[in-house]
Design a protein around this motif. Structure first.
Motif, PDB file in Angstrom:
ATOM      1  N   THR A  96       0.838  -1.184   0.000  1.00  0.00           N
ATOM      2  CA  THR A  96       0.000   0.000   0.000  1.00  0.00           C
ATOM      3  C   THR A  96       0.884   1.249   0.000  1.00  0.00           C
ATOM      4  O   THR A  96       2.101   1.170   0.213  1.00  0.00           O
ATOM      5  N   LYS A  97       0.267   2.403  -0.235  1.00  0.00           N
ATOM      6  CA  LYS A  97       1.056   3.629  -0.362  1.00  0.00           C
ATOM      7  C   LYS A  97       1.801   3.956   0.927  1.00  0.00           C
ATOM      8  O   LYS A  97       2.946   4.426   0.889  1.00  0.00           O
TER       9      LYS A  97
ATOM     10  N   TRP B 150      -2.145  -0.356  -6.083  1.00  0.00           N
ATOM     11  CA  TRP B 150      -2.901   0.350  -5.050  1.00  0.00           C
ATOM     12  C   TRP B 150      -2.967   1.839  -5.380  1.00  0.00           C
ATOM     13  O   TRP B 150      -1.991   2.443  -5.836  1.00  0.00           O
ATOM     14  N   ASN B 151      -4.139   2.449  -5.122  1.00  0.00           N
ATOM     15  CA  ASN B 151      -4.164   3.892  -4.939  1.00  0.00           C
ATOM     16  C   ASN B 151      -4.442   4.156  -3.466  1.00  0.00           C
ATOM     17  O   ASN B 151      -4.176   3.296  -2.624  1.00  0.00           O
ATOM     18  N   SER B 152      -4.984   5.288  -3.123  1.00  0.00           N
ATOM     19  CA  SER B 152      -5.187   5.586  -1.703  1.00  0.00           C
ATOM     20  C   SER B 152      -6.188   4.657  -1.038  1.00  0.00           C
ATOM     21  O   SER B 152      -6.066   4.354   0.155  1.00  0.00           O
ATOM     22  N   ARG B 153      -7.181   4.160  -1.815  1.00  0.00           N
ATOM     23  CA  ARG B 153      -8.243   3.357  -1.199  1.00  0.00           C
ATOM     24  C   ARG B 153      -8.545   2.063  -1.947  1.00  0.00           C
ATOM     25  O   ARG B 153      -9.039   1.112  -1.372  1.00  0.00           O
ATOM     26  N   ILE B 154      -8.261   2.050  -3.249  1.00  0.00           N
ATOM     27  CA  ILE B 154      -8.695   0.954  -4.118  1.00  0.00           C
ATOM     28  C   ILE B 154      -7.494   0.109  -4.524  1.00  0.00           C
ATOM     29  O   ILE B 154      -6.430   0.638  -4.875  1.00  0.00           O
TER      30      ILE B 154
ATOM     31  N   GLN C 124     -11.452  -4.401  -9.212  1.00  0.00           N
ATOM     32  CA  GLN C 124     -11.153  -3.374  -8.232  1.00  0.00           C
ATOM     33  C   GLN C 124     -11.742  -3.787  -6.887  1.00  0.00           C
ATOM     34  O   GLN C 124     -12.919  -4.161  -6.797  1.00  0.00           O
TER      35      GLN C 124
ATOM     36  N   ASP D  70     -12.133  -2.958  -2.597  1.00  0.00           N
ATOM     37  CA  ASP D  70     -12.138  -1.923  -1.562  1.00  0.00           C
ATOM     38  C   ASP D  70     -12.158  -2.621  -0.206  1.00  0.00           C
ATOM     39  O   ASP D  70     -13.096  -3.360   0.115  1.00  0.00           O
TER      40      ASP D  70
ATOM     41  N   ARG E 129     -12.750  -1.492   2.593  1.00  0.00           N
ATOM     42  CA  ARG E 129     -13.724  -0.949   3.529  1.00  0.00           C
ATOM     43  C   ARG E 129     -15.114  -1.582   3.380  1.00  0.00           C
ATOM     44  O   ARG E 129     -15.980  -1.354   4.227  1.00  0.00           O
TER      45      ARG E 129
ATOM     46  N   ASP F 147      -4.674   9.551  -8.407  1.00  0.00           N
ATOM     47  CA  ASP F 147      -5.650   8.458  -8.214  1.00  0.00           C
ATOM     48  C   ASP F 147      -6.862   8.548  -9.136  1.00  0.00           C
ATOM     49  O   ASP F 147      -7.850   7.835  -8.927  1.00  0.00           O
TER      50      ASP F 147
ATOM     51  N   GLN G 170     -11.686   6.853 -13.154  1.00  0.00           N
ATOM     52  CA  GLN G 170     -11.869   6.236 -11.840  1.00  0.00           C
ATOM     53  C   GLN G 170     -13.181   5.452 -11.740  1.00  0.00           C
ATOM     54  O   GLN G 170     -13.229   4.391 -11.125  1.00  0.00           O
TER      55      GLN G 170
END
Length: 477
Positions: free
Chosen positions: A220-221, A261-265, A277, A279, A281, A306, A323
């Motif tokens: 992850t980032k 990875w991006n910030s969330r996906i 994709q 997530d 969460r 992103d 996106q």
């Protein structure tokens, strides 16, 4: 009364001079003046000094103003003009040869009115024989002629080499990644190992068992969680610090060879030609499915903001997705081989670099705002990976057949900064250190090599302000 015939003017003449003498002298003086005007070369010895009037002398009848200097052999005129230009400058006027035995007569094509004036240098040479080239007093200053800055020196040998047994020689896999917490993850066979670059500690994170294998790894980032793509099509997420599996997500029908990875996906690409994709969460394993490639997906990269996802496949296509789109926003088909190497520029928004396989060998640059190709460079070898430097506007590429080299390029000129060799097989894996100075490369020769290729970040020199307005000022970081 006297008659007109007998009236005479009475003159007071000097002794010994009569009126007849006076008339003869005046007449002869008049004749001498006329002969002087008609022939200036003859002088009279029996009269007073004579000063001619040039305006009435009709010199044009003698051709003195229209005659140019004689030219010998027909070829000296051009040589004399060139010689005068080199000696006195291109603006210096030509002069003719002496006329007769007197002074110099100016040539009608080059009047001599600028002889004693200051000469103004031209900005550029008018001919290959311009004085600005041959003389030392050219208009260019010494500062403008400083030699170019020498290229930056890059060490030709790696500063560290690690053994990596069972590191697969497969172009479509992505088995090496370096986290922001300075931990290197490597997929070796069925296991994933973590190597801490700060203390060289090695930890085996997991073992997938004899019926599975590691096909891709991606941090992850922030560098705390590691995603692992398996040969069975699963995507596993592990806590790197606790060495604990957090989640397993399914959806692919066959091996998952690339992750991003991006910030969330989390995006995953597979041999089943689909991009999923995920997530973390939400409870669903997959939140979106992108269908556009006709063969295995082997390259995936999110843009720095992103907003865009670039994907490359074995169908020689480079696709760019928005996106929330279900269809690609751009379909770039200029490559003639598989597109695995993809990298977004951290210095310019919308600048995307991609590299093609053995049949293509080119690095291409794209403007994703309009889909235009900005540049294309034939590297001469299969392009396996691309990575932009965070510190300078340069890009590094790793290559396979046939030279197995590592190349550093300066953008946008694409001049070579360095060419590094050392791997005996194609350089399939590439990752960059958190500080952006070191890269690690992996190959089928089962070695990991660490190279110092990029400079450190240039920190601006702080300004020392001592005036009243600087009191109590702090910098926002």
């Amino acid at each position: 009364m006297d008659s007109p015939q007998t009236r005479k003017t009475v003159l007071n003449l000097p002794t010994g001079m009569s009126e007849s003498t006076l008339r003869l002298d005046s007449l002869s003086s008049s004749f001498r003046g006329i002969s002087t005007l008609s022939s200036p070369s003859k002088t009279s010895t029996c009269s007073d000094r004579f000063i001619p009037c040039r305006s009435s002398s009709r010199l044009h009848q003698f051709g003195l103003n229209d005659k140019s200097s004689p030219v010998k052999d027909g070829g000296n005129e051009a040589y004399q003009r060139l010689l005068r230009s080199e000696l006195f400058g291109s603006d210096f006027d030509s002069f003719g040869s002496p006329a007769g035995g007197g002074g110099q007569v100016a040539s009608p094509i080059s009047p001599s009115k600028n002889m004693l004036r200051f000469k103004t240098e031209h900005s550029g040479p008018n001919s290959p024989y311009s004085p600005s080239i041959l003389r030392h007093d050219s208009g260019l200053s010494n500062e403008s002629c400083t030699p170019p800055k020498p290229p930056r020196k890059v060490p030709k040998t790696p500063h560290k080499v690690l053994d990596a047994p069972s590191l697969q020689d497969d172009f479509y896999l992505n088995l090496v990644d370096w986290s922001l917490q300075n931990v290197l993850a490597v997929g070796l066979g069925t296991s994933v190992y973590l190597w801490n670059a700060s203390n060289s500690k090695v930890t085996r994170l997991c073992d997938l068992g004899p019926n599975d294998g590691v096909c891709s790894v991606q941090w992850t980032k922030e560098g705390s969680y590691l995603s692992i793509g398996t040969n069975g099509g699963q995507v596993q997420v592990w806590d790197g610090t606790q060495c604990k599996k957090v989640r397993t997500m399914s959806g692919h029908q066959t091996r998952t060879g690339v992750l991003a990875w991006n910030s969330r996906i989390l995006a995953s690409g597979s041999r089943d030609r689909n991009i999923l994709q995920h997530d973390m969460r939400v409870s669903n394993d997959c939140i979106n499915k992108l269908v556009g490639h006709k063969s295995e997906v082997c390259g995936l990269k999110w843009s720095n903001d992103d907003r865009e996802l670039a994907s490359g496949g074995n169908d020689n296509q480079l696709l760019v997705w928005n996106q929330h789109s279900q269809q690609p926003a751009l379909r770039l088909t200029e490559h003639t081989a598989a597109v695995k190497a993809i990298a977004w520029s951290p210095h310019q928004s919308g600048l995307l670099a991609s590299g093609g396989g053995t049949a293509d060998r080119c690095i291409r640059f794209w403007n994703t705002a309009n889909g235009h190709q900005l540049n294309s460079v034939d590297t001469g070898s299969q392009v396996c990976n691309l990575a932009w430097s965070k510190n300078v506007n340069e890009i590094v590429s790793t290559h396979g057949y046939s030279q197995n080299q590592i190349m550093v390029w300066k953008y946008p000129s694409m001049s070579k900064v360095a060419t590094l060799t050392g791997h005996s097989m194609r350089v399939l894996y590439l990752a960059m250190s958190p500080d952006g100075q070191t890269i690690v490369t992996g190959a089928g020769d089962e070695t990991l090599r660490f190279w110092n290729v990029f400079p450190s970040v240039k920190t601006p020199t702080p300004c020392k302000e001592t005036d009243l307005w600087s009191l109590g000022r702090t910098q926002i970081r």
